[in-house]
Design a protein around this motif. Structure first.
Motif, PDB file in Angstrom:
ATOM      1  N   SER A  90       4.703  -8.460  -0.410  1.00  0.00           N
ATOM      2  CA  SER A  90       5.403  -7.301  -0.953  1.00  0.00           C
ATOM      3  C   SER A  90       4.575  -6.061  -0.692  1.00  0.00           C
ATOM      4  CB  SER A  90       5.588  -7.427  -2.472  1.00  0.00           C
ATOM      5  OG  SER A  90       6.246  -8.609  -2.798  1.00  0.00           O
ATOM      6  N   GLU A  91       5.242  -4.929  -0.579  1.00  0.00           N
ATOM      7  CA  GLU A  91       4.568  -3.637  -0.549  1.00  0.00           C
ATOM      8  C   GLU A  91       5.200  -2.754  -1.612  1.00  0.00           C
ATOM      9  OE1 GLU A  91       3.143  -3.440   4.109  1.00  0.00           O
ATOM     10  OE2 GLU A  91       4.701  -2.057   3.436  1.00  0.00           O
ATOM     11  N   ASN A  97       0.785   7.199  -6.635  1.00  0.00           N
ATOM     12  CA  ASN A  97       0.873   7.150  -5.171  1.00  0.00           C
ATOM     13  C   ASN A  97      -0.202   6.302  -4.514  1.00  0.00           C
ATOM     14  OD1 ASN A  97       3.266   8.577  -4.743  1.00  0.00           O
ATOM     15  ND2 ASN A  97       2.209  10.517  -5.037  1.00  0.00           N
ATOM     16  N   LYS A  98      -0.631   5.245  -5.192  1.00  0.00           N
ATOM     17  CA  LYS A  98      -1.515   4.258  -4.572  1.00  0.00           C
ATOM     18  C   LYS A  98      -0.626   3.128  -4.067  1.00  0.00           C
ATOM     19  CE  LYS A  98      -5.711   5.190  -7.081  1.00  0.00           C
ATOM     20  NZ  LYS A  98      -6.875   4.611  -7.719  1.00  0.00           N
ATOM     21  N   TRP A  99      -0.789   2.799  -2.793  1.00  0.00           N
ATOM     22  CA  TRP A  99       0.016   1.759  -2.165  1.00  0.00           C
ATOM     23  C   TRP A  99      -0.723   0.430  -2.199  1.00  0.00           C
ATOM     24  CZ3 TRP A  99       4.978   1.867  -0.658  1.00  0.00           C
ATOM     25  CH2 TRP A  99       5.598   3.117  -0.604  1.00  0.00           C
ATOM     26  N   PHE A 100       0.063  -0.647  -2.340  1.00  0.00           N
ATOM     27  CA  PHE A 100      -0.491  -1.995  -2.378  1.00  0.00           C
ATOM     28  C   PHE A 100       0.335  -2.931  -1.502  1.00  0.00           C
ATOM     29  CE2 PHE A 100      -2.188  -0.103  -6.140  1.00  0.00           C
ATOM     30  CZ  PHE A 100      -3.453  -0.663  -6.265  1.00  0.00           C
ATOM     31  N   GLU A 130      -0.910   4.566   2.812  1.00  0.00           N
ATOM     32  CA  GLU A 130       0.523   4.667   3.090  1.00  0.00           C
ATOM     33  C   GLU A 130       0.803   4.462   4.579  1.00  0.00           C
ATOM     34  OE1 GLU A 130       4.404   7.494   2.232  1.00  0.00           O
ATOM     35  OE2 GLU A 130       2.416   8.237   1.694  1.00  0.00           O
ATOM     36  N   SER A 131      -0.096   4.915   5.436  1.00  0.00           N
ATOM     37  CA  SER A 131       0.082   4.774   6.894  1.00  0.00           C
ATOM     38  C   SER A 131       0.021   3.315   7.350  1.00  0.00           C
ATOM     39  CB  SER A 131      -0.978   5.590   7.629  1.00  0.00           C
ATOM     40  OG  SER A 131      -2.276   5.099   7.330  1.00  0.00           O
TER      41      SER A 131
END
Length: 154
Positions: A90-91, A97-100, A130-131
């Motif tokens: 999963s993303e 705004n921290k992406w995992f 995010e990239s």
């Protein structure tokens, strides 16, 4: 709901059941997810045990309030009669705004009517930029042309 009888369970039927579960998760609607669960379904998810549809609905509602822009892919690893091994990734992002990227395995046990009666997961969350996101399709079902986990070497 994809309610499959357990006799006989073909590979195509197992693949369809996993894809239906993925589609339900990508709806981010607990009511849709629980359609494929027995009333007394038990989940072991990370460090908690959740029992029954009402508790699972509460768990999923809370999950998708904190895991924003959630996208999920499931891939059948193996199955035997009423037991499945599923790879999952999963993303998602936090309100800060921290992406995992969350990677792991699910083990399923189905009842005689093909509903999930037990789900056990082992999941690791890794912060990503995010990239680095790989799952960027529009909200809802993963498009058929979007690669799966094996095609993305995940």
């Amino acid at each position: 709901m994809l309610n499959l009888s357990m006799r006989p369970l073909t590979e195509d039927a197992a693949l369809a059941k996993v894809r239906a579960a993925e589609d339900a998760w990508n709806s981010r609607c607990p009511t849709i997810v629980i359609r494929n669960l027995s009333r007394d379904c038990m989940w072991h998810d990370r460090n908690q045990t959740i029992e029954g549809r009402p508790q699972i609905m509460g768990f999923l509602s809370a999950k998708w309030k904190t895991q924003l822009h959630y996208r999920h892919i499931k891939e059948l690893w193996s199955f035997n009669k009423n037991r499945f091994s599923i790879r999952i990734v999963s993303e998602w992002r936090t309100i800060h705004n921290k992406w995992f990227r969350s990677c792991g395995n699910e083990s399923w046990e189905l009842d005689a009517s093909g509903l999930m009666k037990k789900r056990i997961t082992c999941i690791t969350d890794t912060e990503i930029n995010e990239s680095e996101r790989l799952f960027a399709w529009p909200f809802g079902r993963r498009p058929d042309h979007h690669p799966g986990l094996s095609e993305m070497n995940l």
